[in-house]
Design an enzyme around this catalytic site. Sequence first.
Site, PDB file in Angstrom:
ATOM      1  N   TYR B 104       0.846  -1.197   0.000  1.00  0.00           N
ATOM      2  CA  TYR B 104       0.000   0.000   0.000  1.00  0.00           C
ATOM      3  C   TYR B 104       0.879   1.244   0.000  1.00  0.00           C
ATOM      4  O   TYR B 104       1.877   1.315   0.733  1.00  0.00           O
ATOM      5  CB  TYR B 104      -0.901   0.026   1.241  1.00  0.00           C
ATOM      6  CG  TYR B 104      -1.714   1.305   1.347  1.00  0.00           C
ATOM      7  CD1 TYR B 104      -2.985   1.378   0.790  1.00  0.00           C
ATOM      8  CD2 TYR B 104      -1.189   2.441   1.965  1.00  0.00           C
ATOM      9  CE1 TYR B 104      -3.720   2.560   0.849  1.00  0.00           C
ATOM     10  CE2 TYR B 104      -1.908   3.620   2.026  1.00  0.00           C
ATOM     11  CZ  TYR B 104      -3.175   3.666   1.469  1.00  0.00           C
ATOM     12  OH  TYR B 104      -3.893   4.829   1.519  1.00  0.00           O
ATOM     13  N   GLU B 189      -3.229   7.397  -4.506  1.00  0.00           N
ATOM     14  CA  GLU B 189      -3.175   6.153  -3.742  1.00  0.00           C
ATOM     15  C   GLU B 189      -2.987   4.980  -4.690  1.00  0.00           C
ATOM     16  O   GLU B 189      -3.691   4.887  -5.700  1.00  0.00           O
ATOM     17  CB  GLU B 189      -4.476   5.974  -2.939  1.00  0.00           C
ATOM     18  CG  GLU B 189      -4.476   4.735  -2.054  1.00  0.00           C
ATOM     19  CD  GLU B 189      -5.830   4.536  -1.355  1.00  0.00           C
ATOM     20  OE1 GLU B 189      -5.912   4.774  -0.146  1.00  0.00           O
ATOM     21  OE2 GLU B 189      -6.793   4.153  -2.041  1.00  0.00           O
TER      22      GLU B 189
END
Lengths: 294, 382
Positions: B104, B189
């Site tokens: 992530y 993201e």
Amino acid sequence: MTVLVDSDTRVVVQGITGHQGTVHTVQMKLFGTQVVAGVTPGKGGAQVEGVPVFNSVADAVAKTGANVSVIFVPAPFARDAFVEATDAGIRLAVIVTEHIPFHDMLTMFHYGRLRGTRIIGPNCPGVAAPGKAKAGIIPNVVFRPGRVGVVSRSGTLTYEIVNGIKEVGLGQSTCIGLGGDPVVGTSFVDALPLFEQDPETDLVVLVGEIGGTAEEEAAEYIHQHFSKPVVAYIAGRSAPEGKRMGHAGAIIARGRGTAASKRSALMQAGATVADFPYDVPALVAQRLREAGNR
Amino acid sequence: MVKLAEWRGKEIFRRYGIPIPSGRVVRSAAEAADVVRTGAVALPVVVKAQVLAGGRGKGGAVRFASTPDELQAVVSAMLGMQFKGETVKELLLEPKVAVGRELYLSIALDRSARVPLLIASGQGGVEIESMADDQLLRVPVHPFVGLAAYEKLRVGGVFSLTPPASKELGGLLDALWQAFQREDAELVEINPLAVVDGHLVALDAKVIIEDDASFRHPEYAEIRDDRTPLEEIAREKEIAFVQLDGDIGVIANGAGLTMATLDVLSQFGGKPGVFLDLGGTDDPNKVTEAFLLMAKARPSVVFLNIFGGVTRCDTVAKGLVAAMTQVPDSDRFPLVARIRGNNEDLGRQILESAGITALSDLKASAQAVVEAEKQRKAGGGS
């Protein structure tokens, strides 16, 4: 000594020849502020409402001794206007302009911090000390000199509450409208120490909104360092999660930034928290009576 | 706030040099068939609905196809389907890959610290809200400096990569930072950032662009996937407009006052439906526009709450009276007006001469609004 502005404040208005710049120059003067200069590149030599216009802030500072800038220039040019003011030696800039990209605000904030220039705003009503000076756009009619400090993230809601304080026969020492953008130059935590040190302020009214954690941080500061009574109101109790309520900052995201969390943090820090804006003035009067200041 | 669909976010990533799968966007089954037939994307493929809501994998908005027939079936089923209130109009076709690890990575604004914050985790592929705090590395990024070498090493530490992925990370972090700054993003993201055949690949992209930067990014102005039609009109008129669940319309000036108005209404049992913030205007035409917009939302009753500062009460009153003559009979609504502040008396006179009662007390006004709604509902909406 007062908070941020006083009788020695000499205002330069950046963007004075624009509509808002001109309108509020008049209002600041009516408030009793020394508005000594305006800046609009290319319009040096002109006069606006009796205020001389210069091509650069450096000129304005050199010729008039201006020490506080109020910035009305449009958002695409606001960053450079602030840098110019900072480089010219201005140490307090009130940025009224709305819709400044937060990336620009990050640059401005950190540049100001390096050079020692404080920003109030952007997208803010500014600062006013009744009887002394006003750098910004808060309507003159709501004020009356007194000993209540006001610090707020809102605009019109601040006017409403400041006016309410006047209507119960009290007055204000200084009112600071911080602005509701995601990045502000001065937050509650930055503003509260100014009121703590100000001998002319007996109590502070804090007006917050949903979104972010500025009120929670203020509560922490109040708990640890603030000795004066605080009355608070938080707008947006009924706002749903995920909807942006006007201000870019006013959004409840992922359950954070709720009115409930802010209210409980402030209560635990010893603040009196009003349920509704119209309850604030009476609570102020009550806390002042309890503190023996009336 | 412009939320970009995955494929638009990936297009940005590609421009900045962040590796992405070589996919194609299709809007019909025929287009999908072409993409596979020409070899632009090879079977087996993953088919991803281009909606803005999360949780696509579990919700049937990401599916797989191994043969042309399967692809036709999947594409036909997905196009037009409803996903969390959105209609699927576009699909992203990408080659199915063997995913090694899922990581992530994101950059967003930390409002309190007033710096961008990079967040990294070695456990990607799930929503960040469900990740344990101690599995997230937070790196504040100074806007004047960007990511320093030691900070990149810290990210490398939580990813524990091996070559060649470990060698690619520094460049990828710089690229993500540049995309965040130069595109005026609120969020970039990558979740998951995957290791595929030893290399880093961004398998998903979530990018949110800030509205206020549209003066230097006109390319994003056309993208309006996440607004209701009325919100879109309001945006063009520069009026802040939010649709909620109730029926009462609220017009106020300033975000804080508008929210306070909603709070007071809720207290007395009113359910606000449309929230319209005039902001600081001194143009009566803008007030008229706001009322006409409000009429389109078909509110049960409208509460006008103005504290005149920059906005003068007489300006609002003039705009309001002008609007009332233009609202068609079918769209008429009961109105409660509360005005205070600059030129309050003048504003009240203008309203009263047009037959509109103007109150000054907020509490009493809110009660009047809720009462008016009750009466209207009791009267069968007449």
